[in-house]
Design a protein around this motif. Structure first.
Motif, PDB file in Angstrom:
ATOM      1  N   PHE B  11      14.165  -9.241  69.165  1.00 28.13           N
ATOM      2  CA  PHE B  11      13.434  -9.383  67.969  1.00 28.13           C
ATOM      3  C   PHE B  11      13.713 -10.566  67.088  1.00 28.13           C
ATOM      4  O   PHE B  11      14.540 -11.086  67.227  1.00 28.13           O
ATOM      5  N   LYS B  21      11.412   0.496  50.046  1.00 31.38           N
ATOM      6  CA  LYS B  21      11.912   1.698  50.366  1.00 31.38           C
ATOM      7  C   LYS B  21      11.406   1.974  51.819  1.00 31.38           C
ATOM      8  O   LYS B  21      10.187   1.881  52.172  1.00 31.38           O
ATOM      9  N   ASN B  24      11.117   5.623  56.918  1.00 30.57           N
ATOM     10  CA  ASN B  24      12.171   6.416  57.878  1.00 30.57           C
ATOM     11  C   ASN B  24      13.346   6.742  57.653  1.00 30.57           C
ATOM     12  O   ASN B  24      13.773   7.979  57.405  1.00 30.57           O
ATOM     13  N   CYS B  25      14.135   5.530  57.007  1.00 29.39           N
ATOM     14  CA  CYS B  25      15.346   6.192  56.407  1.00 29.39           C
ATOM     15  C   CYS B  25      15.674   6.508  54.980  1.00 29.39           C
ATOM     16  O   CYS B  25      16.510   7.013  54.748  1.00 29.39           O
ATOM     17  N   MET B  57       9.945  -4.933  60.303  1.00 34.57           N
ATOM     18  CA  MET B  57      11.147  -4.152  60.477  1.00 34.57           C
ATOM     19  C   MET B  57      11.966  -3.774  59.377  1.00 34.57           C
ATOM     20  O   MET B  57      12.413  -4.777  58.501  1.00 34.57           O
ATOM     21  N   CYS B  58      12.565  -2.670  59.312  1.00 35.27           N
ATOM     22  CA  CYS B  58      13.609  -2.336  58.308  1.00 35.27           C
ATOM     23  C   CYS B  58      14.993  -2.817  58.869  1.00 35.27           C
ATOM     24  O   CYS B  58      15.197  -2.515  59.993  1.00 35.27           O
ATOM     25  N   THR B  59      15.647  -3.550  58.017  1.00 35.56           N
ATOM     26  CA  THR B  59      16.853  -3.821  58.799  1.00 35.56           C
ATOM     27  C   THR B  59      18.041  -2.981  58.700  1.00 35.56           C
ATOM     28  O   THR B  59      18.979  -3.290  59.088  1.00 35.56           O
ATOM     29  N   CYS B  60      17.769  -1.870  57.779  1.00 33.32           N
ATOM     30  CA  CYS B  60      18.877  -0.686  57.683  1.00 33.32           C
ATOM     31  C   CYS B  60      18.916   0.166  59.075  1.00 33.32           C
ATOM     32  O   CYS B  60      19.907   0.350  59.541  1.00 33.32           O
ATOM     33  N   CYS B  61      17.584   0.486  59.304  1.00 30.19           N
ATOM     34  CA  CYS B  61      17.284   1.569  60.592  1.00 30.19           C
ATOM     35  C   CYS B  61      16.675   1.209  61.851  1.00 30.19           C
ATOM     36  O   CYS B  61      16.815   1.673  62.754  1.00 30.19           O
ATOM     37  N   GLY B  62      15.926  -0.173  61.564  1.00 31.01           N
ATOM     38  CA  GLY B  62      15.394  -0.731  62.865  1.00 31.01           C
ATOM     39  C   GLY B  62      13.887  -0.279  62.970  1.00 31.01           C
ATOM     40  O   GLY B  62      13.318  -0.610  63.916  1.00 31.01           O
TER      41      GLY B  62
END
Lengths: 320, 84
Positions: B11, B21, B24-25, B57-62
């Protein structure tokens, strides 16, 4: 407990995978051996030098004359080329291996004795006579006396095909022996690997049970009305517990009451991973990633498992 | 000679979009504008890159929310504007 352990191992090492490996190890080699048997049992047809196609053929010959040329690869002789006198009194061009047991004209027999021992059957596959090979034949037969045979009338005397005795069905069948051996080795390797995976996972489960944890979990799964066992992703869920297995045979056991959040996760050790994991967050702030879904795959069963877990956890996740 | 070749997915972050927020997570985490590159590699070095996906892309859950080319360009230009 043993029954539960077997059930968990079957999520990692499926009976279907074992069956495929066993088929590859035992059934495929048998099939290849059967094919090789049929190939080597092929009956030869009479060799006709002017129109023989490529069928396995047989010729009756008295003796061979030559060799007039050798085909070599490096220092090794692959084939010797002879002129052979057949039972009709005609010459045919014959290719043999580096060594032959056929009677050689001028060495083993002569003009008076070459018919004394009768004919010998030679089998092989017809092959077109190349212009280069024809030139060697002409050089051989026109020395020391000119026989009057030349490029124009060559095929009237020798036909268009030679008989290659190195190409026989039993030799052609040998490729199937190689296939059979390869399938056996690959199948056995996979079978042993999968058996090893099962043993490793069994040891991990036993280690978890050192304090009786797995006994409690097994009892809970037995008591649950509808325990769920999933091969994709590798996980099991009862009313009280979640059990996840990853590709390193690590087993994660979490009471669902401790789980506060569940989701699909692609970040492992701070790096993006194309493999998706089930992430379970606990009340004490831990995040456990387990039950991976193969690279790039999207599977409804994976989403179903996450939905099921969300519906079973008590805090946080279900509200997402 | 052994030629070690392969295929990998990477990526490439192109802009930071700030915290929001994640759907997904559920965490409030940094989101980035990124494109997924599928790379053919030789001896571990990327030789050819093909852009497979563009999105947020969320950097916490991908979690990766796909965007069309136009949406991606619009998000990128607005992110650059806010930086200036």
């Amino acid at each position: 407990m043993e029954e539960f352990k077997k059930r968990l191992i079957s999520l990692r090492v499926t009976p279907r995978t074992k069956l495929i490996c066993a088929l590859a190890a035992f059934a495929l080699p048998l099939i290849f051996l059967a094919v090789s048997f049929f190939v080597s049992a092929e009956k030869p047809v009479d060799f006709i030098p002017i129109d023989s196609g490529s069928a396995y053929s047989k010729a009756e010959i008295y003796a061979v004359d030559g060799p007039f040329v050798q085909e070599t690869k490096g220092e090794r002789t692959n084939r010797n080329f002879y002129l052979a006198i057949n039972d009709d009194g005609y010459y045919i061009v014959l290719a043999t291996g580096a060594h032959t047991d056929l009677p050689v004209y001028g060495v083993d027999v002569d003009a008076d004795s070459y018919t004394a021992n009768g004919t010998t059957a030679v089998m092989g596959t017809p092959e077109p006579i190349s212009s280069e090979l024809a030139a060697y034949v002409l050089d051989y037969i026109n020395y020391p006396e000119d026989t009057g045979i030349n490029e124009e009338n060559f095929s009237n005397y020798f036909g268009d095909y030679l008989l290659d005795t190195t190409q026989t069905p039993s030799r052609n069948a040998s490729v199937y022996y190689v296939f059979a051996a390869t399938a056996f080795i690959v199948g056995i390797t996979f079978l042993l690997t999968y058996a090893g995976l099962g043993k490793k996972l069994g040891k991990k489960i036993d280690a978890l049970n050192s304090d009786g944890t797995m006994d409690k979990v097994a009892a809970d799964f037995e008591a649950s009305a509808q325990p769920v066992y999933s091969k994709t992703p590798m996980a099991a869920v009862s009313d009280t517990y979640f059990v996840g297995i990853d590709t390193q045979n690590n087993v994660t056991v979490l009471p669902l009451s401790e789980v506060t959040n569940v989701y699909e996760c692609n970040i492992i050790n701070g790096q993006y991973s194309p493999t998706s994991y089930i992430a379970l967050e606990t009340a004490d702030g831990r995040r456990v990633c387990t039950s991976p879904l193969a690279k790039g795959g999207k599977d409804a069963r994976f989403a179903d498992m996450i939905s099921l877990l969300k519906s079973k956890i008590s805090v946080g996740g279900a509200a997402l | 000679m052994i030629i070690v070749y392969g295929w990998r997915s990477r990526f490439k972050p192109e802009a930071q979009l700030g915290t929001e927020k994640c759907e997904n997570c559920g965490h409030t985490a940094e989101h980035i504008l990124a494109k997924q590159l599928n790379q053919a590699t030789l001896f571990g070095l990327p030789i050819v890159s093909i852009t497979a996906k563009r999105g947020i892309m969320c950097t916490c859950c991908g979690h990766f929310k796909l965007l069309s080319n136009d949406e991606y360009k619009a998000e990128k230009s607005s992110a650059e504007m806010s930086v200036k």
